[in-house]
Motif scaffolding. Structure first.
Motif, mmCIF file in Angstrom:
data_model
loop_
_atom_site.group_PDB
_atom_site.id
_atom_site.type_symbol
_atom_site.label_atom_id
_atom_site.label_comp_id
_atom_site.label_asym_id
_atom_site.label_seq_id
_atom_site.Cartn_x
_atom_site.Cartn_y
_atom_site.Cartn_z
ATOM 1 N N TYR A 107 31.181 42.406 48.573
ATOM 2 C CA TYR A 107 30.772 41.678 49.766
ATOM 3 C C TYR A 107 31.941 40.841 50.247
ATOM 4 C CZ TYR A 107 25.995 42.901 48.634
ATOM 5 O OH TYR A 107 24.843 43.597 48.380
ATOM 6 N N LEU A 108 31.849 40.425 51.483
ATOM 7 C CA LEU A 108 32.861 39.578 52.097
ATOM 8 C C LEU A 108 32.101 38.570 52.936
ATOM 9 C CD1 LEU A 108 36.017 39.473 52.639
ATOM 10 C CD2 LEU A 108 35.539 40.855 54.650
ATOM 11 N N GLU A 109 32.494 37.323 52.905
ATOM 12 C CA GLU A 109 31.848 36.348 53.779
ATOM 13 C C GLU A 109 32.383 36.513 55.196
ATOM 14 O OE1 GLU A 109 32.101 32.344 52.312
ATOM 15 O OE2 GLU A 109 30.608 32.742 50.743
ATOM 16 N N ALA A 110 31.534 36.208 56.174
ATOM 17 C CA ALA A 110 31.924 36.363 57.584
ATOM 18 C C ALA A 110 33.209 35.596 57.884
ATOM 19 C CB ALA A 110 30.794 35.911 58.497
ATOM 20 N N ARG A 111 33.359 34.419 57.318
ATOM 21 C CA ARG A 111 34.574 33.621 57.586
ATOM 22 C C ARG A 111 35.827 34.312 57.057
ATOM 23 N NH1 ARG A 111 34.180 28.646 53.286
ATOM 24 N NH2 ARG A 111 33.620 29.954 51.512
ATOM 25 N N GLU A 112 35.707 35.050 55.947
ATOM 26 C CA GLU A 112 36.849 35.781 55.395
ATOM 27 C C GLU A 112 37.229 36.945 56.302
ATOM 28 O OE1 GLU A 112 36.224 35.273 50.625
ATOM 29 O OE2 GLU A 112 34.775 36.521 51.700
#
Length: 135
Positions: A107-112
């Motif tokens: 997963y990746l956070e939206a901010r990343e």
């Protein structure tokens, strides 16, 4: 458009899908994977991802392919695509900690994602989002 057989991809087992959408499911809804698919041409104006999503949603919601034979129908597609694009930018701006699925257990956070995309253009996140809304 021509019909093509749907070929299972390598991503399906990695996506760790469970329930009726699992590759091993015997649910009638999983029979969709046996249906042939159509490849549709969409306008190549930099919004092809959103045009593809809009065309797929139209088929899902209305049971028929979206008409793309007139300037008016293309205008409607572009309006729907812009709406989807703006919703995607909304997620990047307003839900920075939202986890976005990549593949498998990744997963990746939206901010990343926003930081990585903005960095490619040497922009800050806010500038990148403004640019995304204009294009």
């Amino acid at each position: 458009p021509s019909l093509y057989p749907r070929l299972p991809g390598d991503w399906e087992p990695l996506a760790n899908l469970r329930g009726k959408y699992s590759p091993s499911s015997t649910s009638p809804s999983n029979a969709l994977s046996l249906l042939p698919v159509r490849i549709r041409q969409v306008p190549g104006d930099g919004n092809c991802l959103f045009h593809s999503i809009a065309a797929s949603l139209h088929k899902l919601l209305h049971g028929r392919h979206i008409d793309m034979s007139t300037p008016e129908s293309i205008r409607k597609l572009r309006c729907r695509s812009l709406e989807l694009r703006n919703r995607a930018v909304d997620v990047l701006e307003k839900q920075p900690r939202r986890r976005l699925f990549l593949q498998g257990g990744e997963y990746l956070e939206a901010r990343e994602l926003l930081a990585a995309a903005a960095a490619q253009f040497e922009l800050g996140g806010e500038e990148y989002c403004d640019l995304m809304r204009r294009e």
